[in-house]
Design a protein around this motif. Structure first.
Motif, PDB file in Angstrom:
ATOM      1  N   TYR A 153     -20.897  72.376 -18.929  1.00  0.00           N
ATOM      2  CA  TYR A 153     -19.627  72.914 -18.453  1.00  0.00           C
ATOM      3  C   TYR A 153     -19.460  72.546 -16.988  1.00  0.00           C
ATOM      4  O   TYR A 153     -20.362  72.779 -16.173  1.00  0.00           O
ATOM      5  CB  TYR A 153     -19.603  74.435 -18.637  1.00  0.00           C
ATOM      6  CG  TYR A 153     -18.355  75.102 -18.109  1.00  0.00           C
ATOM      7  CD1 TYR A 153     -18.415  75.964 -17.029  1.00  0.00           C
ATOM      8  CD2 TYR A 153     -17.116  74.848 -18.694  1.00  0.00           C
ATOM      9  CE1 TYR A 153     -17.277  76.567 -16.535  1.00  0.00           C
ATOM     10  CE2 TYR A 153     -15.971  75.447 -18.212  1.00  0.00           C
ATOM     11  CZ  TYR A 153     -16.061  76.305 -17.129  1.00  0.00           C
ATOM     12  OH  TYR A 153     -14.922  76.897 -16.652  1.00  0.00           O
ATOM     13  N   TYR A 171     -12.810  73.733  -8.557  1.00  0.00           N
ATOM     14  CA  TYR A 171     -12.148  74.835  -7.876  1.00  0.00           C
ATOM     15  C   TYR A 171     -11.419  74.320  -6.639  1.00  0.00           C
ATOM     16  O   TYR A 171     -11.879  73.392  -5.961  1.00  0.00           O
ATOM     17  CB  TYR A 171     -13.160  75.902  -7.447  1.00  0.00           C
ATOM     18  CG  TYR A 171     -13.774  76.662  -8.605  1.00  0.00           C
ATOM     19  CD1 TYR A 171     -14.937  76.203  -9.222  1.00  0.00           C
ATOM     20  CD2 TYR A 171     -13.191  77.829  -9.075  1.00  0.00           C
ATOM     21  CE1 TYR A 171     -15.504  76.903 -10.276  1.00  0.00           C
ATOM     22  CE2 TYR A 171     -13.751  78.533 -10.136  1.00  0.00           C
ATOM     23  CZ  TYR A 171     -14.906  78.053 -10.728  1.00  0.00           C
ATOM     24  OH  TYR A 171     -15.458  78.745 -11.788  1.00  0.00           O
ATOM     25  N   GLN A 218     -10.008  75.725  -2.989  1.00  0.00           N
ATOM     26  CA  GLN A 218     -10.126  76.865  -2.087  1.00  0.00           C
ATOM     27  C   GLN A 218      -9.246  76.637  -0.869  1.00  0.00           C
ATOM     28  O   GLN A 218      -9.435  75.676  -0.120  1.00  0.00           O
ATOM     29  CB  GLN A 218     -11.569  77.101  -1.649  1.00  0.00           C
ATOM     30  CG  GLN A 218     -11.742  78.367  -0.824  1.00  0.00           C
ATOM     31  CD  GLN A 218     -13.176  78.633  -0.410  1.00  0.00           C
ATOM     32  OE1 GLN A 218     -13.986  77.711  -0.289  1.00  0.00           O
ATOM     33  NE2 GLN A 218     -13.525  79.902  -0.212  1.00  0.00           N
ATOM     34  N   LYS A 275      -9.395  82.184   1.503  1.00  0.00           N
ATOM     35  CA  LYS A 275      -9.233  82.714   0.145  1.00  0.00           C
ATOM     36  C   LYS A 275     -10.430  82.340  -0.719  1.00  0.00           C
ATOM     37  O   LYS A 275     -11.246  81.494  -0.375  1.00  0.00           O
ATOM     38  CB  LYS A 275      -7.952  82.179  -0.486  1.00  0.00           C
ATOM     39  CG  LYS A 275      -6.685  82.590   0.244  1.00  0.00           C
ATOM     40  CD  LYS A 275      -5.453  82.106  -0.490  1.00  0.00           C
ATOM     41  CE  LYS A 275      -4.186  82.536   0.227  1.00  0.00           C
ATOM     42  NZ  LYS A 275      -2.960  82.063  -0.472  1.00  0.00           N
ATOM     43  N   GLY A 276     -10.519  83.000  -1.872  1.00  0.00           N
ATOM     44  CA  GLY A 276     -11.563  82.664  -2.809  1.00  0.00           C
ATOM     45  C   GLY A 276     -11.215  81.414  -3.596  1.00  0.00           C
ATOM     46  O   GLY A 276     -10.052  81.005  -3.646  1.00  0.00           O
ATOM     47  N   PRO A 277     -12.194  80.760  -4.199  1.00  0.00           N
ATOM     48  CA  PRO A 277     -11.925  79.562  -4.993  1.00  0.00           C
ATOM     49  C   PRO A 277     -11.077  79.886  -6.228  1.00  0.00           C
ATOM     50  O   PRO A 277     -11.248  80.939  -6.836  1.00  0.00           O
ATOM     51  CB  PRO A 277     -13.331  79.104  -5.410  1.00  0.00           C
ATOM     52  CG  PRO A 277     -14.261  79.747  -4.446  1.00  0.00           C
ATOM     53  CD  PRO A 277     -13.621  81.052  -4.097  1.00  0.00           C
ATOM     54  N   LEU A 307      -9.954  78.408  -9.954  1.00  0.00           N
ATOM     55  CA  LEU A 307     -10.243  77.430 -11.005  1.00  0.00           C
ATOM     56  C   LEU A 307      -8.986  76.624 -11.306  1.00  0.00           C
ATOM     57  O   LEU A 307      -7.933  77.181 -11.611  1.00  0.00           O
ATOM     58  CB  LEU A 307     -10.707  78.153 -12.260  1.00  0.00           C
ATOM     59  CG  LEU A 307     -11.028  77.290 -13.477  1.00  0.00           C
ATOM     60  CD1 LEU A 307     -12.245  76.414 -13.225  1.00  0.00           C
ATOM     61  CD2 LEU A 307     -11.259  78.152 -14.716  1.00  0.00           C
ATOM     62  N   PHE A 366     -14.054  72.069  -4.743  1.00  0.00           N
ATOM     63  CA  PHE A 366     -15.467  72.138  -5.118  1.00  0.00           C
ATOM     64  C   PHE A 366     -15.629  71.784  -6.588  1.00  0.00           C
ATOM     65  O   PHE A 366     -14.914  72.301  -7.448  1.00  0.00           O
ATOM     66  CB  PHE A 366     -16.023  73.547  -4.907  1.00  0.00           C
ATOM     67  CG  PHE A 366     -16.155  73.960  -3.471  1.00  0.00           C
ATOM     68  CD1 PHE A 366     -15.178  74.744  -2.871  1.00  0.00           C
ATOM     69  CD2 PHE A 366     -17.258  73.585  -2.725  1.00  0.00           C
ATOM     70  CE1 PHE A 366     -15.299  75.138  -1.543  1.00  0.00           C
ATOM     71  CE2 PHE A 366     -17.385  73.971  -1.400  1.00  0.00           C
ATOM     72  CZ  PHE A 366     -16.398  74.746  -0.810  1.00  0.00           C
ATOM     73  N   ILE A 407     -22.805  73.987 -14.656  1.00  0.00           N
ATOM     74  CA  ILE A 407     -23.563  75.162 -15.080  1.00  0.00           C
ATOM     75  C   ILE A 407     -25.015  74.777 -15.304  1.00  0.00           C
ATOM     76  O   ILE A 407     -25.316  73.752 -15.908  1.00  0.00           O
ATOM     77  CB  ILE A 407     -22.922  75.795 -16.340  1.00  0.00           C
ATOM     78  CG1 ILE A 407     -23.105  77.302 -16.337  1.00  0.00           C
ATOM     79  CG2 ILE A 407     -23.456  75.198 -17.620  1.00  0.00           C
ATOM     80  CD1 ILE A 407     -22.231  78.015 -17.324  1.00  0.00           C
ATOM     81  N   LEU A 425     -23.635  78.904 -11.875  1.00  0.00           N
ATOM     82  CA  LEU A 425     -22.793  77.794 -11.447  1.00  0.00           C
ATOM     83  C   LEU A 425     -23.381  77.215 -10.167  1.00  0.00           C
ATOM     84  O   LEU A 425     -23.569  77.940  -9.191  1.00  0.00           O
ATOM     85  CB  LEU A 425     -21.367  78.271 -11.174  1.00  0.00           C
ATOM     86  CG  LEU A 425     -20.352  78.186 -12.293  1.00  0.00           C
ATOM     87  CD1 LEU A 425     -19.005  78.661 -11.800  1.00  0.00           C
ATOM     88  CD2 LEU A 425     -20.248  76.777 -12.853  1.00  0.00           C
ATOM     89  N   PHE A 474     -22.761  74.602  -7.158  1.00  0.00           N
ATOM     90  CA  PHE A 474     -21.604  73.972  -6.534  1.00  0.00           C
ATOM     91  C   PHE A 474     -21.972  72.713  -5.763  1.00  0.00           C
ATOM     92  O   PHE A 474     -23.069  72.597  -5.215  1.00  0.00           O
ATOM     93  CB  PHE A 474     -20.935  74.951  -5.572  1.00  0.00           C
ATOM     94  CG  PHE A 474     -20.130  76.011  -6.262  1.00  0.00           C
ATOM     95  CD1 PHE A 474     -20.744  77.163  -6.740  1.00  0.00           C
ATOM     96  CD2 PHE A 474     -18.768  75.848  -6.467  1.00  0.00           C
ATOM     97  CE1 PHE A 474     -20.011  78.124  -7.407  1.00  0.00           C
ATOM     98  CE2 PHE A 474     -18.027  76.812  -7.123  1.00  0.00           C
ATOM     99  CZ  PHE A 474     -18.646  77.956  -7.599  1.00  0.00           C
ATOM    100  N   GLY A 475     -21.019  71.814  -5.718  1.00  0.00           N
ATOM    101  CA  GLY A 475     -21.117  70.683  -4.811  1.00  0.00           C
ATOM    102  C   GLY A 475     -20.812  71.143  -3.397  1.00  0.00           C
ATOM    103  O   GLY A 475     -20.482  72.303  -3.161  1.00  0.00           O
ATOM    104  N   GLN A 476     -20.889  70.197  -2.470  1.00  0.00           N
ATOM    105  CA  GLN A 476     -20.760  70.551  -1.064  1.00  0.00           C
ATOM    106  C   GLN A 476     -19.315  70.746  -0.622  1.00  0.00           C
ATOM    107  O   GLN A 476     -19.049  71.252   0.455  1.00  0.00           O
ATOM    108  CB  GLN A 476     -21.411  69.460  -0.191  1.00  0.00           C
ATOM    109  CG  GLN A 476     -22.905  69.322  -0.409  1.00  0.00           C
ATOM    110  CD  GLN A 476     -23.257  68.422  -1.588  1.00  0.00           C
ATOM    111  OE1 GLN A 476     -22.413  68.066  -2.422  1.00  0.00           O
ATOM    112  NE2 GLN A 476     -24.522  68.036  -1.671  1.00  0.00           N
TER     113      GLN A 476
END
Lengths: 112, 119
Positions: free
Chosen positions: A32, A36, A38, A42-44, A46, A89, A93, A100, A102-104
């Protein structure tokens, strides 16, 4: 465990052009891959995701491709608009934990 | 997508005091909640994972006595930063994954984040 690498770290495009962000992952059992967006303070959010049983998914101007053999996936934004400017981002999974990873992040700037 | 509500959006507190951040899933049952910390211009750093009714699992290097996580119900998780210090100042974000009815979601949805400033 899973490791996700994301490139480029910054991307500047002219309004109307396309933008591509690439990610690689290490866990071959990952199934998966969400993306995202961002915005500052604020929050990310989807925006699109893909599962390992498909190679491509599209939603209007946004598409994601997945190459399981090479273990990489990409986000494609066409006809970019200034409101697409944000940090993006990718994530994958981790198969044995469900976390999850995350990438940078990629800071996308769309110039009007 | 599903809605995750996080409060407060920002908070300023004095050193030595505790701060509680709430994270609610509004339209689904959050069987798993994640808490992240994010420094400026950096990616999200997972602090802990909590399953409803169970103790949280903390990532390596995260002090469980400092960052208390409670996930007592399927719609609410809280993060309490105890005895806060200036170095705890950061952007804290919760994320929830769960189910609607009998359908288990893989997707994780994020709250709006909380900007904590400790003075």
């Amino acid at each position: 465990g899973e490791n996700v690498e994301q490139h480029p770290s910054t991307l500047s495009v002219q309004e109307g052009d396309s933008a591509v962000i690439k990610c690689t992952y290490s866990d071959s059992a990952s199934n998966y891959f969400p993306w995202y967006k961002q915005e500052l303070g604020k929050g990310p959010q989807l925006i699109i995701d893909i599962r390992s049983n498909v190679g491509e998914k599209k939603d209007q101007r946004i598409a994601v491709t997945l190459n399981k053999t090479a273990k990489h996936f990409s986000l494609h934004i066409t006809e970019t608009q200034p409101e697409d400017s944000a940090v993006y981002f990718c994530a994958a999974i981790e198969s044995n934990t469900g976390k999850l990873i995350f990438g940078q992040g990629t800071t996308l700037q769309v110039k009007p | 997508g599903a809605v995750v509500s996080q409060h407060p959006s920002w908070v300023i507190c004095k050193s030595g005091t505790s701060v509680k951040i709430e994270c609610r899933s509004l339209d689904f049952q959050a069987t798993t909640m994640f808490w992240y910390r994010q420094f400026p211009k950096q990616s999200l750093m997972l602090m802990a994972t909590s399953n409803e009714g169970s103790k949280a699992t903390y990532e390596q290097g995260v002090e469980k006595d400092k960052f208390l996580i409670n996930h007592a119900s399927l719609t609410l998780s809280t993060l309490t930063v105890t005895s806060a210090h200036p170095e705890d100042s950061s952007f804290y974000i919760c994320s929830a994954r769960g189910r609607r009815g009998t359908f288990m979601n893989t997707e994780a949805f994020f709250g709006q984040g909380t900007r904590l400033t400790v003075v």
